[in-house]
Design an enzyme around this catalytic site. Structure first.
Site, PDB file in Angstrom:
ATOM      1  N   GLY A   1      74.239  40.543  23.494  1.00 56.56           N
ATOM      2  CA  GLY A   1      74.707  41.917  24.103  1.00 56.56           C
ATOM      3  C   GLY A   1      75.740  42.424  23.387  1.00 56.56           C
ATOM      4  CG  ASN A   2      76.807  46.106  23.453  1.00 54.52           C
ATOM      5  OD1 ASN A   2      77.289  46.587  24.372  1.00 54.52           O
ATOM      6  ND2 ASN A   2      75.253  46.335  23.329  1.00 54.52           N
TER       7      ASN A   2
END
Ligand code: CTP
Length: 224
Positions: free
Chosen positions: A19-20
């Site tokens: 993810g980020n």
């Protein structure tokens, strides 16, 4: 107005993902600003730390490929597309159906990645193919380095992506060593235009930045 927001999550196995740091705050602020300006808003959102506005039409997605399908479909009927989502450029090439086990007797695992499509570039190509009259806005989180500053990377990105406007913010640690943008309530951006107008500077809360973006969009649509 179609707005994408949040950070995509690319699964590795049933419990893990890549993810980020995107919180979705800027995308939600854009949706609220566009709604306040009288637009009908479709908010296509990946993972967010904040609630979406209830008076937007909502479409929740997880991965970049899901975001792509939803965005291309919604863009077909949109006057404006604003791509504020943080899209993973790569995804794991395979997704394990079972949880990946830690095994002391095996070599350290290596995750093979494959490239995700660039949705913004595809939206621009779709506009050209369908001959649509549509304004397309990209976002860019940039860092400068020894060779070029954040602005020159942003100008190159604007040319590469082919969108009309690019909202640029410099990310990474600020003077106090704390992250400048991701997850925070304030923002500072430059709105670059492909036709060379501006650039327009905006800063303050994410809502104030969103209002500035919506103002530039509305001016270009001739609706102010
Ligand atoms: N974007 C997209 N599809 C991708 C990656 C990015 O549509 N696969 C969009 C983002 O929503 C944003 C813009 O492209 O509007 C710029 O995103 P950014 O991550 O800054 O650009 P990248 O093309 O990934 O460039 P970089 O090499 O700097 O990561």
């Amino acid at each position: 107005v179609v707005i994408t927001a949040g950070g995509t999550r690319e699964p590795l196995d049933p419990v893990r993902f890549l993810g980020n740091k995107s919180s979705g705050k800027q995308g939600v602020a854009l949706a609220e600003a566009a709604l306040a300006a009288g637009a009908e808003v479709i908010l296509i959102h990946a993972h967010m730390d904040v609630a979406p506005p209830s008076n937007a039409k909502l479409h929740s997605v997880d991965t970049a490929l899901e975001l792509r399908a939803a965005t291309l479909s919604a863009a077909a009927g949109a006057d404006v597309v604003i791509m504020a989502a943080a899209v993973a450029d790569f995804r794991p090439s395979t997704v394990s159906t079972g949880k990946i086990k830690k095994r002391d007797d095996a070599a350290d695992p290596v995750i093979k990645l494959v490239r995700n499509p660039d949705i913004l570039v595809e939206v621009v190509a779709h506009r050209a193919a369908q001959n649509l009259s549509q304004l397309i806005v990209g976002f860019a989180a940039e860092t400068g380095d020894d060779e070029h500053d954040a602005r020159s990377y942003a100008e190159a990105k604007l040319a590469r992506k082919g969108c009309d406007l690019l909202v640029v913010n410099e990310v990474g640690p600020g003077e106090t060593g704390q992250e400048k943008v991701f997850g925070r309530d304030g923002n500072q951006v430059e709105i670059l235009a492909r036709d060379g107008a501006g650039p327009v500077q905006a800063s303050g809360s994410k809502r104030q930045v969103a209002d500035a973006v919506v103002r530039v969009v509305a001016e270009r649509l001739g609706t102010t």
